[in-house]
Design an enzyme around this catalytic site. Structure first.
Site, PDB file in Angstrom:
ATOM      1  N   LEU A   1       0.802  -1.222   0.000  1.00 43.98           N
ATOM      2  CA  LEU A   1       0.000   0.000   0.000  1.00 43.98           C
ATOM      3  C   LEU A   1       0.840   1.280   0.000  1.00 43.98           C
ATOM      4  CD1 LEU A   1      -2.775  -1.270   2.416  1.00 43.98           C
ATOM      5  CD2 LEU A   1      -2.730  -1.334  -0.073  1.00 43.98           C
ATOM      6  N   CYS A   2       2.093   1.117  -0.345  1.00 40.31           N
ATOM      7  CA  CYS A   2       3.012   2.248  -0.378  1.00 40.31           C
ATOM      8  C   CYS A   2       2.871   3.014  -1.696  1.00 40.31           C
ATOM      9  CB  CYS A   2       4.416   1.647  -0.289  1.00 40.31           C
ATOM     10  SG  CYS A   2       5.535   2.581   0.669  1.00 40.31           S
ATOM     11  N   HIS A   3       2.868   4.346  -1.606  1.00 43.10           N
ATOM     12  CA  HIS A   3       2.772   5.149  -2.830  1.00 43.10           C
ATOM     13  C   HIS A   3       4.111   5.154  -3.570  1.00 43.10           C
ATOM     14  CE1 HIS A   3      -0.331   6.912  -0.198  1.00 43.10           C
ATOM     15  NE2 HIS A   3      -1.004   7.119  -1.332  1.00 43.10           N
TER      16      HIS A   3
ATOM     17  N   MET B   1       9.315   4.381   4.866  1.00 40.91           N
ATOM     18  CA  MET B   1       9.316   3.024   4.303  1.00 40.91           C
ATOM     19  C   MET B   1      10.465   2.862   3.306  1.00 40.91           C
ATOM     20  SD  MET B   1       7.187   1.466   5.989  1.00 40.91           S
ATOM     21  CE  MET B   1       7.646  -0.054   5.190  1.00 40.91           C
ATOM     22  N   GLU B   2      10.757   3.938   2.583  1.00 41.98           N
ATOM     23  CA  GLU B   2      11.866   3.897   1.623  1.00 41.98           C
ATOM     24  C   GLU B   2      13.194   3.746   2.377  1.00 41.98           C
ATOM     25  OE1 GLU B   2       9.173   5.674   1.291  1.00 41.98           O
ATOM     26  OE2 GLU B   2       8.507   4.971  -0.674  1.00 41.98           O
TER      27      GLU B   2
ATOM     28  N   ASP C   1      24.951 -11.149   1.585  1.00 40.58           N
ATOM     29  CA  ASP C   1      25.219 -11.906   0.364  1.00 40.58           C
ATOM     30  C   ASP C   1      26.688 -11.840  -0.032  1.00 40.58           C
ATOM     31  OD1 ASP C   1      24.729 -11.527  -3.095  1.00 40.58           O
ATOM     32  OD2 ASP C   1      24.477 -13.387  -1.997  1.00 40.58           O
TER      33      ASP C   1
END
Lengths: 266, 154
Positions: free
Chosen positions: A75-77, A113-114, A128
């Site tokens: 639901l992130c823009h 969120m970013e 990794d």
């Protein structure tokens, strides 16, 4: 209670309509930590790793991830980021690497969120890149440190918790730590391999007033199974400030306590 | 005079004796112990060993051992050199040279220094053999060797 913004009045997930929100300058900073063996950390810092420049690769991964956040989080823009920066800080006390990401934009929604996605993917990329030499790395402490702009105004984690958590990672602007008296514990030879670390620092506030070598051993044993197993061996020798002592010896704040197996030189 | 060195480089025993005896006319005896890396130890096929140590404490510990020997015998000089890092069979690993006016003190002091070095100085050997790597275990005989000096003290 604060409402969950991504749930509508029927309890269904939805994307928030931000069309009417004002365009403001926003930024968010997040961090993550990745614990690793001291040798792995040293390998990264001295750029001796077979896969090449670990940090440069992880930095690019963090920037790419910030741009793809809306693809990953339902639901992130999608945002037009104006700036993404990813920084690394070696922390020998962890031991490991701390990753910081700051995302900026002039927009209608927050960018935390970013920033969180960025540090997560940068940490995964570090894993990794180094997994061939260290399979015991642990990614943790992924959190938002600071948020600026928008309706809810500026927010900073360190102003909320720095008084409580002495060892917390503060924001990039005030990364200095509150110094507390510590005891440095070092491990050598077979013991070093068993406990998978060269040394650790014990905050004296976690110890009783009267500290002896036995108290240090009790504290170490309570930390994790690996230390508990290693210290079950009672043939280990101990030195305080580089002089061999027995387990009743006193230990003062600032002292260096070393544990090692019986010596085999000559 | 006490000389202590902990180094990865090879040493030259001849030069070390020369350094002790040059400019002196009172040295009657120099006893030298040289330790070498064997190709058999806990396992029969040792290809190399790696010596780890505790920088700072190692030098301090060797110095204290040399001082104890000087307090016990009339010695003119003690040199202790111990190598660290990766060594292969046949490499010299340790040198103890003791100078005195008479041989008995030099023999005993050299023996004493090696016995204490083996049980007190923070060095650890990891042997690399064809069948794998392992940390060398301490020997009881080394602790027994030290105990005879402690008993002789009483």
């Amino acid at each position: 209670m604060t409402k969950l913004t991504h749930i509508d009045s029927k309890g269904q997930a939805h994307m928030v309509d931000v069309s009417d929100k004002a365009l403001t300058a926003r930024s968010a900073t997040a961090c993550a930590s990745i614990k690793m063996r001291p040798e792995t950390l040293e390998m990264i810092m001295t750029e001796r790793h077979a896969k090449g420049d670990v940090l440069a690769t992880a930095r690019i991964a963090g920037i790419q991830a910030a741009k793809r956040t809306s693809d990953l989080i339902p639901l992130c823009h999608p945002l037009m980021l104006s700036k993404v920066s990813v920084e690394f800080e070696a922390d020998p006390e962890l031991p490991g690497m701390r990753v910081y990401a700051t995302c900026k934009l002039a927009g209608q929604t927050g960018v935390e969120m970013e920033a969180l996605t960025s540090v997560s993917v940068a940490a995964l990329t570090l894993y990794d890149m180094c997994k061939a030499v260290d399979k015991h790395m642990v990614i943790g402490e992924i959190q938002v440190l600071e948020k600026r702009g928008g309706k809810s105004g500026d927010w900073c984690l360190s102003s909320e918790v720095s008084a409580v958590i002495l060892d917390s990672t503060a924001t990039s602007s005030s990364r200095a730590r509150v110094s507390a008296p510590e005891i440095r514990v070092r491990f050598f030879a077979h013991l070093r391999e068993q406990v998978q670390r060269d040394e650790c620092l014990i905050n004296c506030q976690d110890l009783p007033d009267e500290v002896t070598v036995s108290v240090i051993i009790q504290w170490l044993t309570a930390q994790d199974a690996c230390l508990a197993q290693a210290f079950a061996n009672d043939s280990l020798l101990v030195a305080v400030n580089q002089t061999m002592v027995d387990r009743n010896a006193q230990v003062q704040p600032g002292d260096e306590v070393a544990f090692f197996p019986p010596v085999t030189g000559g | 005079m006490i000389r202590i060195r902990v180094q990865p480089e090879v040493f030259n025993a001849g030069q070390e004796i020369e350094a002790i005896t040059c400019d002196r006319r009172d040295v009657g005896a120099v006893v030298n112990f040289l330790g070498y890396v064997r190709d058999f130890n806990e396992r029969p096929d040792v290809v190399a060993l790696t010596l780890e140590h505790y920088p700072g404490m190692t030098e301090q510990s060797l110095h204290e051992i040399a001082e104890s020997a000087q307090a016990r015998w009339p010695l003119h000089a003690i040199t202790i050199i111990h190598r660290i890092g990766r060594l292969t069979p046949g490499d010299p690993i340790v040198l103890v040279a003791v100078a005195s006016a008479h041989r008995q003190a030099a023999f005993d002091a050299c023996n004493f220094v090696m016995d204490y070095l083996k049980t007190q100085a923070p060095f650890w050997k990891k042997e690399h053999s064809r069948s794998g790597d392992y940390w060398v275990a301490a020997r009881h005989s080394d602790s027994d060797a030290v105990r005879r000096w402690e008993n002789a003290n009483e």
